[in-house]
Design a protein around this motif. Sequence first.
Motif, short mmCIF file in Angstrom:
data_model
loop_
_atom_site.label_atom_id
_atom_site.label_comp_id
_atom_site.label_asym_id
_atom_site.label_seq_id
_atom_site.Cartn_x
_atom_site.Cartn_y
_atom_site.Cartn_z
N THR A 34 0.87 -1.19 0.00
CA THR A 34 0.00 0.00 0.00
C THR A 34 0.90 1.23 0.00
OG1 THR A 34 -1.66 -1.20 1.28
CG2 THR A 34 -1.86 1.18 1.20
N SER A 35 0.98 1.90 -1.15
CA SER A 35 1.97 2.97 -1.29
C SER A 35 1.37 4.37 -1.33
CB SER A 35 2.82 2.74 -2.54
OG SER A 35 2.00 2.79 -3.70
N TRP A 36 0.05 4.49 -1.40
CA TRP A 36 -0.50 5.85 -1.53
C TRP A 36 -0.18 6.74 -0.32
CZ3 TRP A 36 -3.75 8.19 1.80
CH2 TRP A 36 -4.57 7.40 2.62
N PRO A 37 -0.13 6.21 0.94
CA PRO A 37 0.27 7.10 2.03
C PRO A 37 1.67 7.66 1.84
CG PRO A 37 -0.78 5.11 2.90
CD PRO A 37 -0.53 4.88 1.45
N VAL A 38 2.57 6.87 1.26
CA VAL A 38 3.92 7.37 0.96
C VAL A 38 3.84 8.51 -0.05
CG1 VAL A 38 6.13 6.78 -0.11
CG2 VAL A 38 5.08 5.23 1.54
N ASP A 39 2.98 8.35 -1.07
CA ASP A 39 2.81 9.42 -2.06
C ASP A 39 2.33 10.71 -1.40
OD1 ASP A 39 3.56 7.87 -4.26
OD2 ASP A 39 1.53 7.15 -4.59
N LYS A 66 6.28 7.02 8.35
CA LYS A 66 6.47 8.47 8.40
C LYS A 66 7.92 8.83 8.69
CE LYS A 66 4.62 8.76 13.15
NZ LYS A 66 4.43 7.30 13.29
N SER A 67 8.60 8.08 9.57
CA SER A 67 10.01 8.35 9.84
C SER A 67 10.87 8.05 8.62
CB SER A 67 10.49 7.51 11.03
OG SER A 67 9.83 7.89 12.21
N HIS A 68 10.57 6.96 7.94
CA HIS A 68 11.32 6.62 6.72
C HIS A 68 11.18 7.74 5.70
CE1 HIS A 68 12.85 4.40 3.27
NE2 HIS A 68 11.76 4.79 2.62
N ALA A 70 10.37 11.03 6.10
CA ALA A 70 10.87 12.36 6.44
C ALA A 70 12.31 12.36 6.93
CB ALA A 70 9.96 12.98 7.51
N ALA A 71 12.66 11.42 7.81
CA ALA A 71 13.95 11.48 8.49
C ALA A 71 15.03 10.65 7.80
CB ALA A 71 13.80 11.04 9.94
N ILE A 72 14.64 9.88 6.79
CA ILE A 72 15.65 9.07 6.07
C ILE A 72 15.65 9.43 4.59
CG2 ILE A 72 16.38 6.74 5.46
CD1 ILE A 72 15.06 5.81 8.10
N ALA A 73 14.55 9.10 3.88
CA ALA A 73 14.53 9.31 2.43
C ALA A 73 14.64 10.79 2.06
CB ALA A 73 13.26 8.70 1.84
N MET A 74 13.85 11.65 2.70
CA MET A 74 13.87 13.05 2.31
C MET A 74 15.24 13.69 2.53
SD MET A 74 11.74 16.42 3.59
CE MET A 74 12.48 16.40 5.20
N VAL A 75 15.89 13.41 3.67
CA VAL A 75 17.16 14.09 3.95
C VAL A 75 18.25 13.64 2.98
CG1 VAL A 75 16.54 14.53 6.34
CG2 VAL A 75 17.81 12.46 5.78
N VAL A 76 18.24 12.35 2.61
CA VAL A 76 19.23 11.88 1.64
C VAL A 76 18.94 12.47 0.26
CG1 VAL A 76 20.14 9.83 0.46
CG2 VAL A 76 19.71 9.77 2.93
N PHE A 77 17.67 12.49 -0.13
CA PHE A 77 17.27 13.06 -1.41
C PHE A 77 17.65 14.54 -1.47
CE2 PHE A 77 14.06 15.16 -4.09
CZ PHE A 77 14.11 14.38 -5.25
N ALA A 78 17.40 15.28 -0.39
CA ALA A 78 17.71 16.70 -0.36
C ALA A 78 19.21 16.94 -0.55
CB ALA A 78 17.23 17.32 0.96
N LEU A 79 20.03 16.12 0.11
CA LEU A 79 21.49 16.28 -0.04
C LEU A 79 21.94 15.81 -1.41
CD1 LEU A 79 22.66 15.13 3.49
CD2 LEU A 79 22.80 17.44 2.54
N GLY A 80 21.21 14.88 -2.01
CA GLY A 80 21.53 14.48 -3.38
C GLY A 80 21.38 15.64 -4.34
N TRP A 81 20.39 16.47 -4.09
CA TRP A 81 20.17 17.65 -4.93
C TRP A 81 21.10 18.81 -4.55
CZ3 TRP A 81 17.57 19.28 -9.16
CH2 TRP A 81 16.76 18.33 -9.79
N ASP A 82 21.34 18.96 -3.26
CA ASP A 82 22.18 20.08 -2.82
C ASP A 82 23.05 19.61 -1.66
OD1 ASP A 82 23.39 22.38 -1.98
OD2 ASP A 82 21.54 23.54 -1.69
N PRO A 83 24.27 19.15 -1.94
CA PRO A 83 25.14 18.61 -0.89
C PRO A 83 25.73 19.67 0.03
CG PRO A 83 26.29 18.60 -2.99
CD PRO A 83 24.88 19.04 -3.28
N GLU A 99 19.67 5.32 15.28
CA GLU A 99 19.09 4.41 14.27
C GLU A 99 18.79 5.17 12.98
OE1 GLU A 99 17.38 1.03 12.41
OE2 GLU A 99 18.92 1.37 13.92
N LEU A 100 18.29 6.38 13.09
CA LEU A 100 18.02 7.17 11.89
C LEU A 100 19.32 7.49 11.15
CD1 LEU A 100 15.32 9.62 13.32
CD2 LEU A 100 14.93 7.68 11.78
N GLN A 101 20.39 7.79 11.89
CA GLN A 101 21.68 8.03 11.26
C GLN A 101 22.18 6.77 10.56
OE1 GLN A 101 24.89 9.10 13.90
NE2 GLN A 101 26.30 9.56 12.23
N ARG A 102 22.04 5.64 11.24
CA ARG A 102 22.51 4.38 10.66
C ARG A 102 21.80 4.08 9.34
NH1 ARG A 102 21.28 -0.64 9.88
NH2 ARG A 102 19.18 -0.40 10.74
#
Length: 368
Positions: A34-39, A66-68, A70-83, A99-102
């Motif tokens: 079920t992926s629509w909540p992620v969207d 929600k943690s995945h 905001a606190a994992i995927a988004m921050v990596v994606f944001a740095l991918g665009w602007d390191p 754990e979030l850092q790991r």
Amino acid sequence: MMTNSIHERLYRTDLASFTKFAFHELSPQYDLSTSWPVDVMADALQGCLDRGTNRLILNAPPRSLKSHCAAIAMVVFALGWDPTLKITVVAGTRALAAELQRRALALMRTPRCRALFPHLRPTVTPGEIVLPHGGGILYRAVGQSLIGRGADLIVIDDPIAPHRAQDNAQREGINAWYDAEIVPRLNDKAGGAIVLVMQRVHEDDLTAHVRKSGVWTEVVLPAIALADEVWPLHRRRTVMRRKGEPLLPDREGKEILIAILHEIDAYNFRAQYLQQPSAAPGLQRVGLFWEPRPPGWQPGMPTGGGAFRKVREINFILNEVFGMGEPPPYAGASPYSDAEWEAAAILQQRRLVAEAKGDRSRHDAPGH
């Protein structure tokens, strides 16, 4: 290595697609059925990166990714665009922050993510990921000082545990910590973004506290829809959920949610799963109504000399949310608030007790 250029472009440019990609990279053993909540969550988070959303609340049940997002995927994606971005992630505990850092570091180091963003070459110390371009992620626990550290983006993840939220001093301390430590850390007070990710745990929790400023965008996803929902997503479809539909039907359908309701009781379920915390544990609805009710009685009709009864909050939720059982006789069409019913019911109870005592007095009097 990646060979599909269409997918590669999507992962590089669309946060929702990257978030699903990141989930499969970190948890290949699980199916994101079920992926629509992620969207919905990723679309709101994308607004913090490129659409001028400066304050965002994500309220969703436990284990809803929600943690995945905001606190994992988004921050990596944001740095991918602007390191060069400086990001701070603040978690409710030091263990969660670690754990979030790991997990963010593990994502950066996967071969497929490195193919997408080859410039993400992290240097790691406890509590920090630093990139050669000057950006990175600082990890801290709620309550720790952030003096001397600025951020372009701040993510706060589950700032307080449900059982600690009942402690007024701890809860108020976290709200005061937010006021003192978070907003001042933004490098750009007008353009910087703060994301608060949490399940509701108390009517005066951090979500309620920050709402008082009136500048927050909110995404609230209860475990089961309390009304019809329409989520228009930028550059993609409109997502709709009908009242009564579970958020994660493949994992937490109605039967499982009802079992959770019985196991954790109404107060915790209403806060953590419905995102509607009530005033106090053990709340019971009260009402005045005929017992037995006369023919043609409808909710909201005058009750005259009716009886008094309390209705357990768990039974109210079963009827209100899941459509099970008989509705409380004062629900729906009643013009009265819960507080008004409570006050009227107490008066009714006193009157009935007084009448009962009066009857006994008359029966005990000489000549009866």
